[in-house]
Design a protein around this motif. Structure first.
Motif, PDB file in Angstrom:
ATOM      1  N   HIS A 237       0.772  -1.175  -0.059  1.00 53.71           N
ATOM      2  CA  HIS A 237      -0.012   0.140  -0.030  1.00 53.71           C
ATOM      3  C   HIS A 237       0.759   1.190  -0.047  1.00 53.71           C
ATOM      4  O   HIS A 237       0.568   2.347   0.008  1.00 53.71           O
ATOM      5  N   LEU A 238       2.017   1.295   0.300  1.00 56.66           N
ATOM      6  CA  LEU A 238       3.035   2.105   0.340  1.00 56.66           C
ATOM      7  C   LEU A 238       3.625   2.706  -1.054  1.00 56.66           C
ATOM      8  O   LEU A 238       3.750   2.055  -2.017  1.00 56.66           O
ATOM      9  N   THR A 239       3.247   4.072  -1.421  1.00 58.92           N
ATOM     10  CA  THR A 239       3.433   4.508  -2.589  1.00 58.92           C
ATOM     11  C   THR A 239       3.960   5.984  -2.399  1.00 58.92           C
ATOM     12  O   THR A 239       3.830   6.568  -1.360  1.00 58.92           O
ATOM     13  N   GLY A 240       4.834   6.483  -3.334  1.00 57.90           N
ATOM     14  CA  GLY A 240       5.289   8.045  -3.440  1.00 57.90           C
ATOM     15  C   GLY A 240       5.940   8.329  -2.082  1.00 57.90           C
ATOM     16  O   GLY A 240       6.725   7.368  -1.541  1.00 57.90           O
ATOM     17  N   ALA A 241       5.530   9.245  -1.564  1.00 57.33           N
ATOM     18  CA  ALA A 241       6.094   9.859  -0.378  1.00 57.33           C
ATOM     19  C   ALA A 241       5.996   9.031   0.933  1.00 57.33           C
ATOM     20  O   ALA A 241       7.005   8.935   1.693  1.00 57.33           O
ATOM     21  N   ALA A 242       5.007   8.281   0.978  1.00 57.11           N
ATOM     22  CA  ALA A 242       4.852   7.476   2.024  1.00 57.11           C
ATOM     23  C   ALA A 242       5.805   6.140   2.051  1.00 57.11           C
ATOM     24  O   ALA A 242       6.491   5.905   3.019  1.00 57.11           O
ATOM     25  N   LEU A 243       6.107   5.655   0.826  1.00 58.46           N
ATOM     26  CA  LEU A 243       7.229   4.654   0.503  1.00 58.46           C
ATOM     27  C   LEU A 243       8.280   5.306   0.825  1.00 58.46           C
ATOM     28  O   LEU A 243       9.351   4.756   1.579  1.00 58.46           O
ATOM     29  N   GLY A 244       8.846   6.620   0.295  1.00 59.65           N
ATOM     30  CA  GLY A 244      10.103   7.148   0.559  1.00 59.65           C
ATOM     31  C   GLY A 244      10.516   7.314   2.105  1.00 59.65           C
ATOM     32  O   GLY A 244      11.455   7.018   2.385  1.00 59.65           O
ATOM     33  N   GLU A 245       9.405   7.805   3.021  1.00 58.66           N
ATOM     34  CA  GLU A 245       9.714   7.661   4.282  1.00 58.66           C
ATOM     35  C   GLU A 245       9.837   6.482   4.873  1.00 58.66           C
ATOM     36  O   GLU A 245      10.803   6.331   5.649  1.00 58.66           O
ATOM     37  N   HIS A 246       9.290   5.387   4.428  1.00 51.60           N
ATOM     38  CA  HIS A 246       9.496   4.021   4.782  1.00 51.60           C
ATOM     39  C   HIS A 246      10.890   3.589   4.359  1.00 51.60           C
ATOM     40  O   HIS A 246      11.586   3.107   5.353  1.00 51.60           O
ATOM     41  N   ARG A 247      11.052   3.926   3.646  1.00 53.00           N
ATOM     42  CA  ARG A 247      12.686   3.575   2.924  1.00 53.00           C
ATOM     43  C   ARG A 247      13.727   4.299   3.691  1.00 53.00           C
ATOM     44  O   ARG A 247      14.668   3.815   3.885  1.00 53.00           O
ATOM     45  N   LEU A 248      13.403   5.458   4.145  1.00 51.67           N
ATOM     46  CA  LEU A 248      14.289   6.104   4.730  1.00 51.67           C
ATOM     47  C   LEU A 248      14.601   5.332   6.278  1.00 51.67           C
ATOM     48  O   LEU A 248      15.773   5.360   6.858  1.00 51.67           O
ATOM     49  N   GLY A 249      13.557   4.960   6.778  1.00 51.38           N
ATOM     50  CA  GLY A 249      13.582   4.070   8.082  1.00 51.38           C
ATOM     51  C   GLY A 249      14.465   2.883   7.811  1.00 51.38           C
ATOM     52  O   GLY A 249      15.450   2.514   8.707  1.00 51.38           O
ATOM     53  N   GLU A 250      14.055   2.360   6.443  1.00 52.98           N
ATOM     54  CA  GLU A 250      14.959   1.096   6.362  1.00 52.98           C
ATOM     55  C   GLU A 250      16.422   1.372   5.982  1.00 52.98           C
ATOM     56  O   GLU A 250      17.408   0.716   6.445  1.00 52.98           O
ATOM     57  N   LEU A 251      16.786   2.419   5.496  1.00 53.74           N
ATOM     58  CA  LEU A 251      18.269   2.816   5.141  1.00 53.74           C
ATOM     59  C   LEU A 251      18.757   3.136   6.511  1.00 53.74           C
ATOM     60  O   LEU A 251      19.903   2.698   6.811  1.00 53.74           O
ATOM     61  N   THR A 252      17.902   3.774   7.575  1.00 57.49           N
ATOM     62  CA  THR A 252      18.657   3.909   9.024  1.00 57.49           C
ATOM     63  C   THR A 252      18.940   2.789   9.605  1.00 57.49           C
ATOM     64  O   THR A 252      19.880   2.627  10.168  1.00 57.49           O
ATOM     65  N   ALA A 253      18.188   1.741   9.390  1.00 61.29           N
ATOM     66  CA  ALA A 253      18.369   0.473  10.010  1.00 61.29           C
ATOM     67  C   ALA A 253      19.613  -0.281   9.437  1.00 61.29           C
ATOM     68  O   ALA A 253      20.353  -0.885  10.233  1.00 61.29           O
TER      69      ALA A 253
END
Length: 294
Positions: A57-73
């Motif tokens: 369900h994650l797309t666009g800005a919401a996906l980007g925000e989630h991927r930033l969390g993944e990058l941090t981890a």
């Protein structure tokens, strides 16, 4: 001025996950050895294809925000403390795959003025003063517009930084030698029945595969294989690392490919140092004196 570590490595990548796939073992190795490792990611990968059904369900800005969390981890797994987004969060957006309408979005990295974007990277270079820069080749490894643009920005920033007072002594492009790729895919075919992916990718799916003689530098990251696998696993929207063995992974195409813990590079700027018996360097900083600037 704050005193900087003697060894400083800067990596420029297009999206979260690219750094872990291409350079995870290298980053973990140098971070563990006390070098300053700085990652600049150009976009948040807002148009990446999502693997887990519960996250689709994650797309666009919401996906980007989630991927930033993944990058941090992922950076936590690699022991890297200094990671940044080019120009700040949201400055440049994912351009999607080559030929898609997303390429034409004015906010897309593909549409960015290279000099403007490079100047944002120069600010990082002047702060960090890296002796080594790692990025993609002119094709971006496999033709993705954001990878091509990241290459252009990184190389242009290195040029502009000279005029601003800092010359990066050594610049490398990510590579995989053809022989190593062939051997890894032969092992993959033998192990495929125990993997959850069903089918294997082909060598052409691996970015940056070149003839062996193009390889100048080989980083043995075997000791940091668990860190690389953990970092890749942290990018769960994009990467599926096999549970039965961390030697393989798949992207959203569900095709198995090798997870390389020895990572390979081609020196394209700077002086190649004497290395191993076959003439390759075993250290990105080989031939540099501590703190060397030019």
């Amino acid at each position: 001025m704050t005193e900087l570590p003697d060894r400083r490595l800067l990596l420029v990548h297009a999206h979260p996950d690219d750094e872990s796939i291409n350079n995870g073992a290298t980053m973990a190795k140098y971070a563990a050895e006390g070098a300053r490792v700085t990652l600049v990611t150009c976009t948040l990968g807002e148009h990446g294809e999502v693997i887990p059904p519960e996250l689709r369900h994650l797309t666009g800005a919401a996906l980007g925000e989630h991927r930033l969390g993944e990058l941090t981890a992922a950076m936590g797994a690699l022991g890297v403390e200094d990671f940044r987004l080019l120009g700040g969060k949201g400055r440049y957006e994912d351009s999607g795959m080559m030929g898609l309408a997303d390429n034409d979005d004015p906010a897309a990295l593909w549409q960015a003025d290279v000099d403007d974007a490079a100047r944002a990277l120069v600010e990082v270079i002047l702060e960090v003063r890296p002796q080594v820069l790692v990025t993609y080749d002119p094709d971006g490894g496999y033709g993705h517009p954001d990878h091509i643009q990241a290459h252009r920005i990184a190389m242009r920033a290195a040029e502009l930084a000279v005029g601003a007072g800092w010359q990066i002594p050594k610049i490398y492009w990510n590579r995989v030698p053809r022989t190593a790729a062939e051997e890894a895919f032969a092992r993959l075919q033998a192990d495929l029945p125990q993997l959850p992916f069903g089918k294997a990718a082909v060598i052409g799916d691996v970015p940056g595969v070149v003839d062996d003689e193009r390889i100048t530098t080989v980083i043995d990251g075997t000791a940091h294989a668990p860190a690389k696998a953990a970092a890749m696993r942290a990018h769960a929207t994009q990467i599926d690392v096999a549970e039965v063995t961390e030697l393989y992974f798949a992207l959203s195409n569900e095709l198995a490919q090798p997870l390389f813990t020895t990572e390979y590079y081609e020196l394209v700027r700077g002086e190649r140092a004497a290395g191993t018996a076959d003439g390759t360097e075993s250290d990105l900083f080989a031939g540099l004196t501590p703190g060397e600037a030019s």
